[in-house]
Design an enzyme around this catalytic site. Structure first.
Site, PDB file in Angstrom:
ATOM      1  N   HIS A 165       0.847  -1.186   0.000  1.00  0.00           N
ATOM      2  CA  HIS A 165       0.000   0.000   0.000  1.00  0.00           C
ATOM      3  C   HIS A 165       0.889   1.245   0.000  1.00  0.00           C
ATOM      4  CE1 HIS A 165      -2.944   3.012   1.257  1.00  0.00           C
ATOM      5  NE2 HIS A 165      -3.899   2.126   0.957  1.00  0.00           N
TER       6      HIS A 165
ATOM      7  N   ASN B 172       0.473   4.276   1.149  1.00  0.00           N
ATOM      8  CA  ASN B 172       0.531   5.025   2.410  1.00  0.00           C
ATOM      9  C   ASN B 172       0.989   4.155   3.574  1.00  0.00           C
ATOM     10  OD1 ASN B 172      -1.798   6.218   0.644  1.00  0.00           O
ATOM     11  ND2 ASN B 172      -1.153   7.904   1.970  1.00  0.00           N
ATOM     12  N   ASP B 173       0.358   2.994   3.713  1.00  0.00           N
ATOM     13  CA  ASP B 173       0.615   2.153   4.877  1.00  0.00           C
ATOM     14  C   ASP B 173       2.005   1.546   4.878  1.00  0.00           C
ATOM     15  OD1 ASP B 173      -1.971   2.674   5.688  1.00  0.00           O
ATOM     16  OD2 ASP B 173      -2.789   0.830   4.830  1.00  0.00           O
TER      17      ASP B 173
ATOM     18  N   ASN C 223       5.655  16.206   4.689  1.00  0.00           N
ATOM     19  CA  ASN C 223       6.296  17.371   5.285  1.00  0.00           C
ATOM     20  C   ASN C 223       7.737  17.127   5.718  1.00  0.00           C
ATOM     21  OD1 ASN C 223       3.782  18.402   4.903  1.00  0.00           O
ATOM     22  ND2 ASN C 223       3.260  18.546   7.075  1.00  0.00           N
TER      23      ASN C 223
ATOM     24  N   HIS D 112      40.123  50.755 -13.196  1.00  0.00           N
ATOM     25  CA  HIS D 112      39.115  51.733 -13.644  1.00  0.00           C
ATOM     26  C   HIS D 112      39.007  51.757 -15.172  1.00  0.00           C
ATOM     27  CE1 HIS D 112      38.829  53.592  -9.590  1.00  0.00           C
ATOM     28  NE2 HIS D 112      40.122  53.291  -9.532  1.00  0.00           N
TER      29      HIS D 112
ATOM     30  N   SER E  55      28.596  36.100 -36.759  1.00  0.00           N
ATOM     31  CA  SER E  55      27.595  37.001 -37.323  1.00  0.00           C
ATOM     32  C   SER E  55      26.979  36.400 -38.572  1.00  0.00           C
ATOM     33  CB  SER E  55      28.241  38.351 -37.663  1.00  0.00           C
ATOM     34  OG  SER E  55      27.332  39.195 -38.328  1.00  0.00           O
ATOM     35  N   SER E  56      25.704  36.710 -38.761  1.00  0.00           N
ATOM     36  CA  SER E  56      25.011  36.267 -39.973  1.00  0.00           C
ATOM     37  C   SER E  56      25.167  37.270 -41.103  1.00  0.00           C
ATOM     38  CB  SER E  56      23.517  36.073 -39.670  1.00  0.00           C
ATOM     39  OG  SER E  56      22.937  37.300 -39.228  1.00  0.00           O
TER      40      SER E  56
ATOM     41  N   LYS F  34      33.588  37.301 -38.724  1.00  0.00           N
ATOM     42  CA  LYS F  34      33.507  37.768 -37.344  1.00  0.00           C
ATOM     43  C   LYS F  34      33.418  36.577 -36.393  1.00  0.00           C
ATOM     44  CE  LYS F  34      31.210  41.435 -34.703  1.00  0.00           C
ATOM     45  NZ  LYS F  34      31.041  40.799 -33.398  1.00  0.00           N
TER      46      LYS F  34
ATOM     47  N   ASN G 267      32.988  35.719 -32.166  1.00  0.00           N
ATOM     48  CA  ASN G 267      32.588  36.316 -30.889  1.00  0.00           C
ATOM     49  C   ASN G 267      32.991  35.443 -29.692  1.00  0.00           C
ATOM     50  OD1 ASN G 267      31.372  38.467 -32.222  1.00  0.00           O
ATOM     51  ND2 ASN G 267      29.403  37.429 -32.361  1.00  0.00           N
TER      52      ASN G 267
ATOM     53  N   GLU H  64      30.212  34.549 -22.973  1.00  0.00           N
ATOM     54  CA  GLU H  64      28.833  35.034 -22.878  1.00  0.00           C
ATOM     55  C   GLU H  64      27.928  33.980 -22.257  1.00  0.00           C
ATOM     56  OE1 GLU H  64      28.061  36.094 -26.903  1.00  0.00           O
ATOM     57  OE2 GLU H  64      29.383  37.846 -26.859  1.00  0.00           O
TER      58      GLU H  64
END
Length: 470
Positions: free
Chosen positions: A132, A134-135, A144, A191, A322-323, A328, A330, A335
């Site tokens: 079963h 539950n049992d 919980n 900086h 790039s399309s 190019k 990247n 990223e």
């Protein structure tokens, strides 16, 4: 043959797909929560398999569960832990906040697998001698305490098996780069402006140290998963309807099986009512993600160009960038890592919100656990995966452009810094301003003005020595 069957629970009959291993309670949850159409993460389901097997073992040792029933539950639960029945766990993430639906999903699936093994067939829970949900499967437990325990198990396994190894892999490669490139000097930047020279090896040693500290943080996150197991608290942390030694035996069984040491919560009321451990643990994940952004962002900027920017590093070309712009390339892996960090930082907000009193944690139970563990595990998985990809797709093919490093050092006005102790701060500042105005290097102008004896000037403007002041 019929495509459905009728199952019953305490609320009555429910129609269930004929080939489904779950029962009425799960079917109700599927019907009630068509929210994201995303099931609870498989890692949680597998954790439930481990947990239910350990619970059956504990109840068997305590003499509460018949050995035959216990053994078939353990066998069936272990198969769930192995991922053999993932498709039978359809309950949405955005369900009852305690995870009751997932707990019952596990109880029903394990009971049906067990009953099939015993020759009763699926849906036989009411027959004499049958298992079963539950049992038997849920004996001495409550949703919980089982769902949060499943969270701890899933978190511990993913951190120990995926994240920490991924971080160690990343650290090793960064440390190797630091050693290999320790003799190459580049210009430093603070900086976003020119600063004094620094060795490329020093830069990468700094990255390696960030990841090394990340390993420490992941280890602390793992500890949060191991030391506060809620199992044994049942409904509200008091342990009603369970044996006082149950939790200790469950933790022992899990530790022996999974190779990490789980410990029963010192206070079950705290373990069930609050989820502070996950807030703390995910805070460490967020810090790791923050480190990743620093490393990835630095590398993509140092590789920017190739002709019109810094280009001190050459990133491996792994796909067209790039399309519309031919040729190019990247920094796509950088990223990717930075996007992972964005998601992890967002997940941290979800974990924190889920733990807040009035949102998730209120009185004796947190009621936002499914979304919390989904966010948590996603963070662990993303950080682990991107660690491996960053090594394989970027670091292993990363190169230093030594000529470019040398060129930029010669052009830097901040080479005047090593002259300041000899000629004074203000004269050195004036030298830098004049060099910039006239388009000359510090070395050229200092030589022309005979500010320092030639041999001394060569020593002062040696970029490598400027990185080794001791």
């Amino acid at each position: 043959m019929s495509e459905t069957r009728i199952e019953k629970d305490s609320m009555g009959e429910m129609t269930v797909p004929a080939d489904a291993l779950y029962g009425a309670s799960t079917a109700r949850a599927v019907d009630n929560f068509p929210i994201a159409n995303l099931p609870v993460p498989a890692d949680v389901i597998h954790a439930f398999g481990h947990l239910k097997a350990a619970c059956a073992q504990a109840n068997k040792e305590l003499g509460r569960l018949d050995a035959k029933i216990a053994d078939v539950i353990i066998e069936s639960a272990n198969e769930v832990a192995e991922g053999k029945y993932d498709e039978h766990f359809p309950v949405d993430i955005y369900q009852t906040g305690s995870g009751t639906s997932t707990n019952m999903n596990g109880n029903e699936v394990i009971a049906n697998i067990a009953n099939d093994k015993l020759g009763f067939g699926v849906g036989a829970k009411g027959q004499e001698g049958a298992v079963h949900p539950n049992d038997h499967v849920n004996m001495g437990q409550s949703s919980n305490d089982t769902f949060p325990t499943g969270m701890h198990i899933a978190g511990a396994l993913t951190i120990s098996q995926n994240l920490i190894p991924g971080l160690k892999y990343l650290h090793a490669e960064l440390a190797a780069k630091a050693k290999a490139w320790d003799g190459i000097v580049k210009i430093g930047r603070t900086h976003l402006m020119d600063a004094t020279p620094i060795r490329v090896g020093q830069v990468f040693a700094g990255y390696a140290r960030q990841v090394e500290l990340g390993i420490d943080r992941a280890t602390w996150a793992l500890k949060e998963m191991l030391v506060n197991m809620p199992i044994g608290g049942t409904a509200v942390g008091t342990g009603i309807n369970t044996h006082p030694d149950f939790a200790k035996k469950v933790c022992a069984a899990l530790s022996a099986k999974l190779g990490v040491e789980f410990l029963e919560a010192e206070d079950h009321c705290e373990a069930q009512a609050a989820k502070d451990a996950f807030v703390s643990a995910h805070g460490h994940l967020k810090t790791i993600a923050t480190s990743f952004t620093k490393i990835a962002n630095d590398i993509r900027h140092l590789g920017s160009g190739p002709r019109c920017s810094i280009f001190e590093l050459s990133l491996p070309a792994i796909q067209p960038g790039s399309s519309i712009m031919p040729g190019k390339v990247n920094p796509v892996i950088c990223e990717s890592m930075m996007q992972v960090a964005c998601r992890v930082i967002g997940n941290d907000a979800a974990v924190n919100a889920s733990a807040l009193g009035g949102v998730g944690s209120i009185f004796e139970l947190n009621v936002a656990m499914p979304v919390m563990i989904d966010a948590f595990l996603q963070s662990v998985t993303l950080l682990a995966n991107v660690s491996n990809v960053f090594v394989d797709k970027l670091l292993k093919g990363l190169e230093v452009n030594e000529e470019r490093c040398t060129e930029l050092i010669d052009q830097s006005l901040m080479m005047c810094t090593s002259l300041a102790p000899e000629i004074g701060y203000d004269p050195a500042a004036a030298l830098a301003k004049q060099a910039f105005k006239e388009g000359k290097t510090i070395r050229q102008l200092a030589t022309e003005q005979k500010l320092v004896e030639p041999a001394k000037l060569a020593e002062l403007l040696d970029p490598d020595k400027m990185t080794r002041p001791s």
